[in-house]
Write a protein that holds these residues in place. Sequence first.
Motif, PDB file in Angstrom:
ATOM      1  N   LEU A  58      30.390  50.120 -19.667  1.00 39.06           N
ATOM      2  CA  LEU A  58      31.119  51.548 -19.825  1.00 39.06           C
ATOM      3  C   LEU A  58      30.524  52.512 -20.923  1.00 39.06           C
ATOM      4  CD1 LEU A  58      34.964  50.755 -19.022  1.00 39.06           C
ATOM      5  CD2 LEU A  58      33.248  51.839 -17.587  1.00 39.06           C
ATOM      6  N   MET A  59      30.094  51.659 -21.875  1.00 34.00           N
ATOM      7  CA  MET A  59      29.634  52.446 -23.041  1.00 34.00           C
ATOM      8  C   MET A  59      28.309  53.090 -23.020  1.00 34.00           C
ATOM      9  SD  MET A  59      31.447  50.533 -26.360  1.00 34.00           S
ATOM     10  CE  MET A  59      33.007  50.371 -26.341  1.00 34.00           C
ATOM     11  N   ASN A  60      27.446  52.380 -21.976  1.00 34.16           N
ATOM     12  CA  ASN A  60      26.123  52.636 -21.835  1.00 34.16           C
ATOM     13  C   ASN A  60      25.515  52.880 -20.353  1.00 34.16           C
ATOM     14  OD1 ASN A  60      24.993  51.559 -24.617  1.00 34.16           O
ATOM     15  ND2 ASN A  60      26.382  50.100 -23.962  1.00 34.16           N
ATOM     16  N   HIS A  61      26.452  53.048 -19.547  1.00 31.70           N
ATOM     17  CA  HIS A  61      26.197  53.230 -17.970  1.00 31.70           C
ATOM     18  C   HIS A  61      25.753  54.636 -17.848  1.00 31.70           C
ATOM     19  CE1 HIS A  61      29.963  54.925 -17.337  1.00 31.70           C
ATOM     20  NE2 HIS A  61      29.689  54.974 -16.135  1.00 31.70           N
ATOM     21  N   PHE A  62      26.102  55.414 -18.681  1.00 28.29           N
ATOM     22  CA  PHE A  62      25.725  56.675 -18.256  1.00 28.29           C
ATOM     23  C   PHE A  62      24.413  57.154 -18.145  1.00 28.29           C
ATOM     24  CE2 PHE A  62      29.522  56.412 -21.186  1.00 28.29           C
ATOM     25  CZ  PHE A  62      30.474  56.935 -20.278  1.00 28.29           C
ATOM     26  N   GLU A  63      23.372  56.282 -18.279  1.00 33.65           N
ATOM     27  CA  GLU A  63      22.335  56.597 -18.170  1.00 33.65           C
ATOM     28  C   GLU A  63      21.647  56.542 -16.733  1.00 33.65           C
ATOM     29  OE1 GLU A  63      20.272  53.856 -20.954  1.00 33.65           O
ATOM     30  OE2 GLU A  63      20.980  54.973 -22.574  1.00 33.65           O
ATOM     31  N   THR A  64      22.703  55.527 -15.818  1.00 33.47           N
ATOM     32  CA  THR A  64      22.373  55.326 -14.522  1.00 33.47           C
ATOM     33  C   THR A  64      23.359  56.273 -13.630  1.00 33.47           C
ATOM     34  OG1 THR A  64      23.659  53.422 -14.403  1.00 33.47           O
ATOM     35  CG2 THR A  64      21.490  53.271 -15.326  1.00 33.47           C
ATOM     36  N   GLU A  65      23.305  55.978 -12.243  1.00 28.73           N
ATOM     37  CA  GLU A  65      24.204  56.438 -11.330  1.00 28.73           C
ATOM     38  C   GLU A  65      25.073  55.247 -10.837  1.00 28.73           C
ATOM     39  OE1 GLU A  65      22.212  58.648  -8.307  1.00 28.73           O
ATOM     40  OE2 GLU A  65      21.529  60.207  -9.531  1.00 28.73           O
ATOM     41  N   GLU A  66      24.755  54.079 -11.246  1.00 30.86           N
ATOM     42  CA  GLU A  66      25.476  53.004 -10.817  1.00 30.86           C
ATOM     43  C   GLU A  66      26.973  53.205 -11.310  1.00 30.86           C
ATOM     44  OE1 GLU A  66      24.962  48.207 -10.977  1.00 30.86           O
ATOM     45  OE2 GLU A  66      24.504  49.093 -12.760  1.00 30.86           O
TER      46      GLU A  66
END
Length: 465
Positions: A228-236
């Motif tokens: 959750l803390m790092n997924h903003f870099e993807t659209e997943e």
Amino acid sequence: MKILLRTFVAVTACCMFGLVGCSKDEPSSGDINDKPGDYGQLGGNLITIGSTRDVDYTSCVVLGTVDFPKITSDHTYGVVYMEALTTPDFDYDAKLLYQGHSNKTDKEQYDCVDAAIMSSSADGKFEKQLVGLKPNTVYYYRAYVSIGRNVNYSKVEMFTTKDPTPEITMTTTDASDIYAVAGTMNGVVNVGNLSDVNEDQEYGFVYSSAPQLNSPDKLTYEYYEQWLMNHFETEEDFDGPEEVTTTTNLNGRISIPLRHLRPGQTYYYRTFFKWNDKYFYSPEVKTLTTKGKGEISVGTNKATDIDATSAMLNGTVPFSNIGLETVTGGFLISNVYSNASEFTHENAVRWEDRRWSPNADVYFVSSPVTERDFSYRITGLSPLTTYHVVAYISLGTYEEGDDEVEEFVYGPVQQFVTTDEDIFTGSLEVYSEGNYPWMQIQNGVWKSGNTGISGSQSSLYINVS
């Protein structure tokens, strides 16, 4: 048996332990006292941490000294500590602060927990027991003295709580009693002497339908929190794990039935033991795949008791494949559609709302269904009209992205025709009396028995209701 269902939300708990100074895990509202960086630094080393003792699964005693002769005004002092974070280069010297917490720029969510010290010996030496800790967890800690807005700190130290895993045996076994919307997860959780500990302990199953969480290294709350803390870099995007807990443990074996699963869906699950918010998981992950909608055969039976404006609609549903004792069922009805593919709920209107939608192509009626055979008496039909009917059941509503989707199973199409509103639908009784009564020579044909006979008497009666 008590069963609790929970959905995980990645928020770091704020634990008070009956002590002061636990801050909110949110960005500061603007009050200077809520900002950990606004405290000044006192000159000199007013407080020190010596060592730890009595380190247990969930508690630890820290030792230190406060330099009272150098403190000439009102003050508070104690220990501030936090759980070790996953970032390898996390700056504990800069962020382990009195009333410290994460802000918008931090990838890691954290709270610095303050444990105040209420008394010390004459020479300033103190002991403070930290309680409610997570087992098998690294903690960083330091002592502090607060005078107004100025704070003096000791150096940062660390300790690790005792590991309970030698006492824990966990396995996950195959699922059983699998239906379209239900299934039972099975496993073993033995915690040895830990079961006698009167603290916050739970056990059960953690599960998810997300393929991204299908392996032991990923089906954990810890993995999902980091994602959750790092997924903003993807659209997943995918939902986090859920858990179900139980208080029933038969010699270590646990079995928990789940209801309202999605038909034809694969779920990944494993057993867990939780102690003071610390999770321990079984080494393996098992799968549970529910029965698909194609394995549920809904029947549309012929309509009965048909008249000019009403009919009894009839259907069947095989509860043995569903896994619920009650479902919502009903019928789709149309005098326009006749193909099975056209009978769906996408454009259907409630039969009760036909006054507001008189030109709808398909309507529906519904009611709770608890038996294999179910019926619905529909009224307000038009005379001499051909209607097509499809029986259906609903298996529940499920989230699909940002939308909610209701799963239906439909039966085949049947048709019926309402009668003319003037058609005779009562009873007819015909009989004759007299010395030469009329005789019925065949169904519906009567012949007088007194033709050409003088003095004969006969009567023919017709009773209509």
